[in-house]
Design an enzyme around this catalytic site. Sequence first.
Site, PDB file in Angstrom:
ATOM      1  N   ARG A   1     -14.678  75.571  47.910  1.00  0.00           N
ATOM      2  CA  ARG A   1     -14.467  74.497  48.916  1.00  0.00           C
ATOM      3  C   ARG A   1     -14.686  73.134  48.255  1.00  0.00           C
ATOM      4  O   ARG A   1     -14.016  72.139  48.663  1.00  0.00           O
ATOM      5  CB  ARG A   1     -15.711  74.582  49.895  1.00  0.00           C
ATOM      6  CG  ARG A   1     -15.595  76.010  50.773  1.00  0.00           C
ATOM      7  CD  ARG A   1     -16.543  75.891  51.928  1.00  0.00           C
ATOM      8  NE  ARG A   1     -16.824  77.362  52.620  1.00  0.00           N
ATOM      9  CZ  ARG A   1     -15.916  77.492  53.506  1.00  0.00           C
ATOM     10  NH1 ARG A   1     -14.807  76.799  54.027  1.00  0.00           N
ATOM     11  NH2 ARG A   1     -15.906  78.725  54.174  1.00  0.00           N
TER      12      ARG A   1
ATOM     13  N   HIS B   1     -16.386  68.883  69.073  1.00  0.00           N
ATOM     14  CA  HIS B   1     -17.021  70.042  69.238  1.00  0.00           C
ATOM     15  C   HIS B   1     -16.822  70.571  70.700  1.00  0.00           C
ATOM     16  O   HIS B   1     -17.311  69.758  71.510  1.00  0.00           O
ATOM     17  CB  HIS B   1     -18.405  70.121  68.719  1.00  0.00           C
ATOM     18  CG  HIS B   1     -18.710  71.645  68.642  1.00  0.00           C
ATOM     19  ND1 HIS B   1     -18.266  72.796  67.884  1.00  0.00           N
ATOM     20  CD2 HIS B   1     -19.948  72.266  69.810  1.00  0.00           C
ATOM     21  CE1 HIS B   1     -19.002  73.599  68.331  1.00  0.00           C
ATOM     22  NE2 HIS B   1     -19.612  73.727  69.309  1.00  0.00           N
TER      23      HIS B   1
HETATM   24  C1  GAR Z   1     -10.792  71.476  70.279  1.00  0.00           C
HETATM   25  O1  GAR Z   1     -10.849  71.955  71.514  1.00  0.00           O
HETATM   26  C2  GAR Z   1     -12.190  71.069  69.463  1.00  0.00           C
HETATM   27  O2  GAR Z   1     -12.971  70.880  70.237  1.00  0.00           O
HETATM   28  C3  GAR Z   1     -12.075  72.510  68.679  1.00  0.00           C
HETATM   29  O3  GAR Z   1     -10.697  72.951  68.371  1.00  0.00           O
HETATM   30  C4  GAR Z   1      -9.974  72.492  69.446  1.00  0.00           C
HETATM   31  C5  GAR Z   1      -8.508  71.794  68.794  1.00  0.00           C
HETATM   32  O4  GAR Z   1      -7.875  71.617  69.493  1.00  0.00           O
HETATM   33  N1  GAR Z   1     -13.067  72.395  67.699  1.00  0.00           N
HETATM   34  C6  GAR Z   1     -13.897  73.350  67.237  1.00  0.00           C
HETATM   35  O5  GAR Z   1     -13.914  74.445  67.845  1.00  0.00           O
HETATM   36  C7  GAR Z   1     -14.422  73.178  66.063  1.00  0.00           C
HETATM   37  N2  GAR Z   1     -15.667  73.960  65.755  1.00  0.00           N
HETATM   38  P1  GAR Z   1      -6.500  70.633  69.236  1.00  0.00           P
HETATM   39  O6  GAR Z   1      -5.997  71.213  68.002  1.00  0.00           O
HETATM   40  O7  GAR Z   1      -5.366  70.697  70.271  1.00  0.00           O
HETATM   41  O8  GAR Z   1      -7.046  68.933  69.090  1.00  0.00           O
END
Ligand code: GAR
Length: 203
Positions: free
Chosen positions: A65, A109
């Site tokens: 990482r 989130h």
């Molecule tokens: C979003 O809903 C965000 O809140 C979530 O991934 C999605 C991405 O959507 N993030 C997480 O779960 C982080 N742990 P997108 O690619 O359409 O923006």
Amino acid sequence: LLTIGVLVSGNGSNLQAIIDRIEDGSLPARIACVISNKADAYALDRAKCHGITVHVLDHRIHAGRESYDAALVELLRSHGVRLVVLAGFMRIVTPVLIGAFPHAIMNIHPALLPAFPGLHAQRQALQYGVKVSGCTVHFVDEGTDTGPIIIQAVVPVLDDDTEDTLSARIQKEEHHIYPEAVNLFAQGRLTVDDRKVIIAPAS
Ligand code: GAR
């Protein structure tokens, strides 16, 4: 103009919401690059459609990482990025990235933090039986979804919700609050004091 770099892994609907507000003139920022750890992320097509430079940085070719994050830092710096926006970037970041952009990395989130951090936040909310959930934009620190909270939005959880219906309701709010959080940063209105974010009034 604030120069931002957006990190993605998937669909990129939050990236799209930010692009839309830049293009309608209500967000004084410029996306210098979109970086994905996945070559097939739809977010890359969205970026290309709007003439934004894209990079694929495959995590599988890095030993760990830290080495991956060092490559990210180099790429972001080469674009003059001042704010790093994690938009569905499904990787845990290390102190290598966090230390390079202090209080200048945001994440969204899909829950009302500190409830339901980590993966499958919407499933966790349904399993727990909460009556409201929502989304949180926060600065990234060294924990998982633990950094100082910038903006939250609330949605109801309905008796007949599935993960999909709840996720869709939450995402609609994400698309408002994420560009707004970036806008507050661009206007220089965010400060962090004792782990709390203070939002200065508009001048
Ligand atoms: C979003 O809903 C965000 O809140 C979530 O991934 C999605 C991405 O959507 N993030 C997480 O779960 C982080 N742990 P997108 O690619 O359409 O923006």
